[in-house]
Scaffold this motif. Structure first.
Motif, PDB file in Angstrom:
ATOM      1  N   LEU A   1     -21.880 -21.720  -0.125  1.00 46.01           N
ATOM      2  CA  LEU A   1     -22.177 -23.352  -0.967  1.00 46.01           C
ATOM      3  C   LEU A   1     -21.312 -24.153  -0.488  1.00 46.01           C
ATOM      4  CD1 LEU A   1     -23.301 -20.914  -2.615  1.00 46.01           C
ATOM      5  CD2 LEU A   1     -22.627 -22.137  -4.420  1.00 46.01           C
ATOM      6  N   TYR A   2     -21.663 -25.651  -0.732  1.00 44.52           N
ATOM      7  CA  TYR A   2     -20.816 -26.647  -0.259  1.00 44.52           C
ATOM      8  C   TYR A   2     -21.071 -27.759  -1.429  1.00 44.52           C
ATOM      9  CZ  TYR A   2     -25.222 -28.617   1.669  1.00 44.52           C
ATOM     10  OH  TYR A   2     -26.392 -29.050   1.780  1.00 44.52           O
ATOM     11  N   THR A   3     -19.957 -28.525  -1.198  1.00 43.40           N
ATOM     12  CA  THR A   3     -20.064 -29.898  -2.185  1.00 43.40           C
ATOM     13  C   THR A   3     -19.252 -30.792  -1.266  1.00 43.40           C
ATOM     14  OG1 THR A   3     -17.935 -29.275  -3.348  1.00 43.40           O
ATOM     15  CG2 THR A   3     -19.901 -28.775  -4.312  1.00 43.40           C
ATOM     16  N   PRO A   4     -19.564 -32.219  -1.586  1.00 41.08           N
ATOM     17  CA  PRO A   4     -18.956 -33.334  -1.072  1.00 41.08           C
ATOM     18  C   PRO A   4     -17.212 -33.033  -1.169  1.00 41.08           C
ATOM     19  CG  PRO A   4     -20.767 -34.179  -2.313  1.00 41.08           C
ATOM     20  CD  PRO A   4     -20.608 -32.598  -2.759  1.00 41.08           C
ATOM     21  N   LEU A   5     -16.585 -33.540  -0.043  1.00 38.30           N
ATOM     22  CA  LEU A   5     -15.004 -33.590  -0.100  1.00 38.30           C
ATOM     23  C   LEU A   5     -14.446 -32.205   0.421  1.00 38.30           C
ATOM     24  CD1 LEU A   5     -14.272 -35.252  -3.292  1.00 38.30           C
ATOM     25  CD2 LEU A   5     -14.395 -36.431  -1.113  1.00 38.30           C
ATOM     26  N   GLY A   6     -15.303 -31.180   0.260  1.00 30.95           N
ATOM     27  CA  GLY A   6     -14.643 -29.619   0.650  1.00 30.95           C
ATOM     28  C   GLY A   6     -15.139 -29.214   1.867  1.00 30.95           C
ATOM     29  N   GLY A   7     -15.371 -30.332   2.800  1.00 32.48           N
ATOM     30  CA  GLY A   7     -16.125 -29.908   4.128  1.00 32.48           C
ATOM     31  C   GLY A   7     -15.206 -29.084   5.001  1.00 32.48           C
ATOM     32  N   TRP A   8     -13.907 -29.126   4.930  1.00 28.93           N
ATOM     33  CA  TRP A   8     -13.080 -28.504   5.848  1.00 28.93           C
ATOM     34  C   TRP A   8     -12.732 -26.997   5.327  1.00 28.93           C
ATOM     35  CZ3 TRP A   8     -13.345 -29.372  10.514  1.00 28.93           C
ATOM     36  CH2 TRP A   8     -13.209 -30.639  11.169  1.00 28.93           C
ATOM     37  N   TYR A   9     -12.654 -27.128   3.778  1.00 29.00           N
ATOM     38  CA  TYR A   9     -12.300 -25.816   3.329  1.00 29.00           C
ATOM     39  C   TYR A   9     -13.561 -24.806   3.513  1.00 29.00           C
ATOM     40  CZ  TYR A   9     -12.363 -22.497  -0.672  1.00 29.00           C
ATOM     41  OH  TYR A   9     -12.262 -21.306  -1.376  1.00 29.00           O
ATOM     42  N   HIS A  10     -14.803 -25.441   3.236  1.00 23.86           N
ATOM     43  CA  HIS A  10     -16.116 -24.599   3.361  1.00 23.86           C
ATOM     44  C   HIS A  10     -16.266 -24.071   4.857  1.00 23.86           C
ATOM     45  CE1 HIS A  10     -17.490 -25.629  -0.782  1.00 23.86           C
ATOM     46  NE2 HIS A  10     -17.632 -26.815  -0.430  1.00 23.86           N
TER      47      HIS A  10
END
Length: 268
Positions: A137-146
């Protein structure tokens, strides 16, 4: 015969709970984190603690060597250490992104490389890699974490194929929302990563507001039990989840990516 587990990131949250739970189950538990002061209660319970920095190969090697010297074997490695640092991809410094990979993925690989020869000589072993439903899953702002967690998933799957002939298995635990400080820290980092007069400031504020409306029932202790199941199942699965809801969310994101994107876009 007493079993032996190495657990990384045991100063707080799921790692802390897992160290106590595995100890309760009769394991000799070795582990570490960067802050020794937050592991004193574990030491008092008989957990073998030491300072551990997953970006420092010497620190990693010291933990593994100590475990082998004192116990002569390693039954389980739990790659739990990791963190989330949010921020808009346009503004997060590349060095900051690299550090998140160094801890969440490359650090897990480093300690695994040190542990594997012992497990291979034994003819058995279990490597439990703590990812996240955020690997799918993904959400904005978490690109590098995801990206780091998606990397953990793929890395673990390839590793499992390579080491299975030696009696070793590599599996993934994918926690969902958990009642820990993780989300708070990730969003605090998002504010730090904003540049002056950032066009993304409103997005960060909105994400923080939305996050504040959610409460998570899963506890670190719940996930410690999932870690234990992943470490001890006679017939291990590739993925372990704390709840049906977490598993369903991952299946939905994988099989209906356009619908998932549409829903997330409406929320944020």
């Amino acid at each position: 015969m007493t079993k032996v587990a190495i657990i990384t990131g045991i100063s707080a949250g799921m790692g802390h709970a897992a160290a106590l739970y595995f100890k309760e189950k009769g394991y000799e538990v070795y582990g570490g984190a960067r802050r020794m002061d937050r592991m004193q209660d574990l030491a008092e319970q008989g957990v073998h603690v030491q300072e551990l920095d997953l970006t420092d190969k010497i620190s990693i090697r010291q933990l593994v060597d100590r475990t082998i010297k004192e116990q002569g074997k390693i039954d389980v490695l739990i790659n739990n250490a990791g963190y989330g640092e949010y921020g808009p991809l346009e503004e997060v410094p590349t060095e900051t992104a690299k550090r998140q990979f160094e801890v969440n993925l490359f650090g897990a690989n480093e300690i695994t490389q040190f542990v594997l020869p012992t497990m291979r000589n034994q003819g058995y072993g279990r490597i439990v890699n703590v990812s996240s439903i955020g690997g799918d899953l993904y959400t904005p702002l978490g690109g590098w974490y995801h990206a780091t967690k998606a990397g953990v998933n793929m890395w673990s799957d390839v590793l499992d194929m390579e080491v299975k002939p030696f009696g070793i298995r590599s599996v993934v635990v994918q926690p969902g929302g958990t009642a820990t400080e993780w989300q708070k820290v990730a969003l605090e980092n998002a504010h730090k990563n904003l540049q002056d007069n950032s066009p993304y400031e409103a997005l960060v504020d909105r994400e923080e507001e939305i996050s504040g409306k959610f409460s998570f029932s899963a506890t670190a202790e719940d996930l410690a039990k999932v870690f234990y199941k992943a470490a001890t199942d006679a017939k291990p699965k590739r993925r372990y989840f704390n709840s049906i809801g977490d598993h369903a969310a991952v299946i939905f994101a994988r099989t209906m990516p356009n619908a998932y994107r549409a829903i997330v876009s409406k929320i944020v």
